[in-house]
Design an enzyme around this catalytic site. Structure first.
Site, mmCIF file in Angstrom:
data_model
loop_
_atom_site.group_PDB
_atom_site.id
_atom_site.type_symbol
_atom_site.label_atom_id
_atom_site.label_comp_id
_atom_site.label_asym_id
_atom_site.label_seq_id
_atom_site.Cartn_x
_atom_site.Cartn_y
_atom_site.Cartn_z
ATOM 1 N N ASP A 150 -0.091 -5.018 22.562
ATOM 2 C CA ASP A 150 1.370 -4.978 22.577
ATOM 3 C C ASP A 150 1.835 -3.653 23.201
ATOM 4 O O ASP A 150 1.386 -2.580 22.794
ATOM 5 C CB ASP A 150 1.844 -5.081 21.115
ATOM 6 C CG ASP A 150 3.338 -5.232 20.974
ATOM 7 O OD1 ASP A 150 3.965 -5.813 21.876
ATOM 8 O OD2 ASP A 150 3.876 -4.787 19.938
ATOM 9 N N GLY A 201 12.775 -2.818 15.385
ATOM 10 C CA GLY A 201 13.092 -2.166 14.109
ATOM 11 C C GLY A 201 14.161 -2.915 13.324
ATOM 12 O O GLY A 201 14.490 -4.059 13.642
HETATM 13 P P1 13P Z 1 10.264 -6.094 15.605
HETATM 14 O O1 13P Z 1 9.538 -5.014 14.880
HETATM 15 O O2 13P Z 1 11.706 -5.756 15.772
HETATM 16 O O3 13P Z 1 10.016 -7.419 15.015
HETATM 17 O O4 13P Z 1 9.676 -6.125 17.106
HETATM 18 C C1 13P Z 1 8.354 -6.464 17.299
HETATM 19 C C2 13P Z 1 7.984 -6.339 18.727
HETATM 20 O O5 13P Z 1 8.747 -6.559 19.633
HETATM 21 C C3 13P Z 1 6.592 -5.973 19.028
HETATM 22 O O6 13P Z 1 6.365 -5.856 20.394
HETATM 23 O O1 G3H Z 2 7.131 -2.988 19.654
HETATM 24 C C1 G3H Z 2 6.831 -2.196 18.775
HETATM 25 C C2 G3H Z 2 6.005 -2.686 17.651
HETATM 26 O O2 G3H Z 2 6.819 -2.956 16.538
HETATM 27 C C3 G3H Z 2 4.898 -1.735 17.341
HETATM 28 O O3 G3H Z 2 5.341 -0.601 16.692
HETATM 29 O O4 G3H Z 2 4.254 1.298 17.854
HETATM 30 O O5 G3H Z 2 5.016 1.488 15.467
HETATM 31 O O6 G3H Z 2 3.028 0.101 16.058
HETATM 32 P P1 G3H Z 2 4.347 0.645 16.528
HETATM 33 ZN ZN ZN Z 3 8.039 -5.113 21.485
#
Ligand code: 13P
Ligand code: G3H
Ligand code: ZN
Length: 284
Positions: free
Chosen positions: A82, A181
């Site tokens: 991700d 968030g």
């Molecule tokens: P949220 O934490 O807002 O659900 O977003 C998740 C996300 O986009 C991870 O890439």
């Molecule tokens: O897109 C962001 C995800 O919620 C991951 O968050 O970088 O704190 O693991 P993080």
């Molecule tokens: Zn994201």
């Protein structure tokens, strides 16, 4: 079952008119909760690890846990990086067995984002690892910015068409009003922009920052072409709120399993709810 690529899951979702949930995994309890929820719903599922999760748990631990979970799973599971912003990190994830990666060049100028996305595709495609890119800027809810400034960060449909044409990328994360968030108010999605983008690019669209987006908005976005929905914050909330509750009710408890066990159960429940909203129950 061996890990499957995200493109394969999204191709089926696009045809079937549903979305596959991509849930962020940071530790063993979350990996187990994601698998359990997907199996109970008979749904394909994407486990994703951010660079932060990899720094926290360790790359080999994350990929090891997900591979073990996938091997004994009765539903298809993909392991996805991700928001990979670092080319070396992307390569390390591919080497460690990730079946999919996101290259996030959204902070780069357009042509650089295109060049870097192509570079990732060049190494990923021959070994059937799928690639997601990002165009537009999906911020955080903590970014205190004006609506007009926010809209300036949204994905431009014509630019999306050009980006996909130039890169040949397999899925695209877009900015249409969601943020990462906890939201302060109710997020408003630019559905018109989403529909325009989907009419110009024929690939699956990815929605980030989906925790806290009302179910009806998620369903509408899926109808308009979103095939992958990212959820992290709602899982964090379910875990931590339950841990706090258990600890408040049992202040003398020192067995972490008695605190993390119920938290894991709460995570299973929220993930199941999301899977039902995405329409992927029974698709495995
Ligand atoms: P949220 O934490 O807002 O659900 O977003 C998740 C996300 O986009 C991870 O890439
Ligand atoms: O897109 C962001 C995800 O919620 C991951 O968050 O970088 O704190 O693991 P993080
Ligand atoms: Zn994201």
């Amino acid at each position: 079952m061996a890990l499957v690529s995200v493109s394969k899951l999204l191709f089926q979702a696009d045809k079937g008119g549903y979305a596959v949930g991509a849930f962020n995994a940071n530790n063993m309890e979350i990996v187990q909760a994601i698998i359990r929820a997907a199996e109970l719903e008979r749904s394909p599922v994407i486990m994703q690890a951010s660079q932060g999760a990899i720094n926290y748990a360790g790359l080999e631990f994350i990929s090891g846990m997900v591979k073990i979970a996938a091997e004994s799973s009765s539903v298809p599971v993909a392991l996805h990086l991700d928001h990979g912003t670092d080319f070396e990190q992307v390569v390390k994830c591919i080497r460690s067995g990730f079946s999919s990666v996101m290259y996030d060049g959204s902070k780069l100028p357009l042509e650089e984002n295109i060049a870097m996305t192509k570079k990732v595709l060049d190494i990923a495609r021959p070994i059937e690892v799928s690639v997601e890119a990002e165009l537009g800027k999906i911020g955080g809810t903590e970014d205190d910015i004006h609506v007009s400034e926010k809209e300036a960060m949204y994905t431009d449909p014509e630019e999306a068409r050009y980006f996909v044409e130039q890169t040949g990328v397999e899925s695209l994360a877009i900015a249409i009003g969601t943020a990462h968030g906890q939201y302060k108010g109710e997020p408003r999605l630019d559905f018109e922009r989403l529909a325009q983008i989907k009419s110009l690019v024929k690939i699956p669209i990815v929605l980030h920052g989906s925790s806290g987006v009302p179910d009806e908005s998620l369903r509408k976005a899926i109808k308009l072409g979103v095939c992958k929905v990212n959820i992290d914050t709602n899982i964090r909330e379910a875990l931590v709120w339950t841990m706090r509750k258990v600890m408040a009710e049992n202040p003398a408890e020192i067995d972490p399993r008695k605190i993390l066990g119920p938290a894991r159960d709460a995570a299973v429940e929220i993930i199941r709810e999301k899977i039902r909203v995405f329409g992927s129950s029974g698709q495995a």
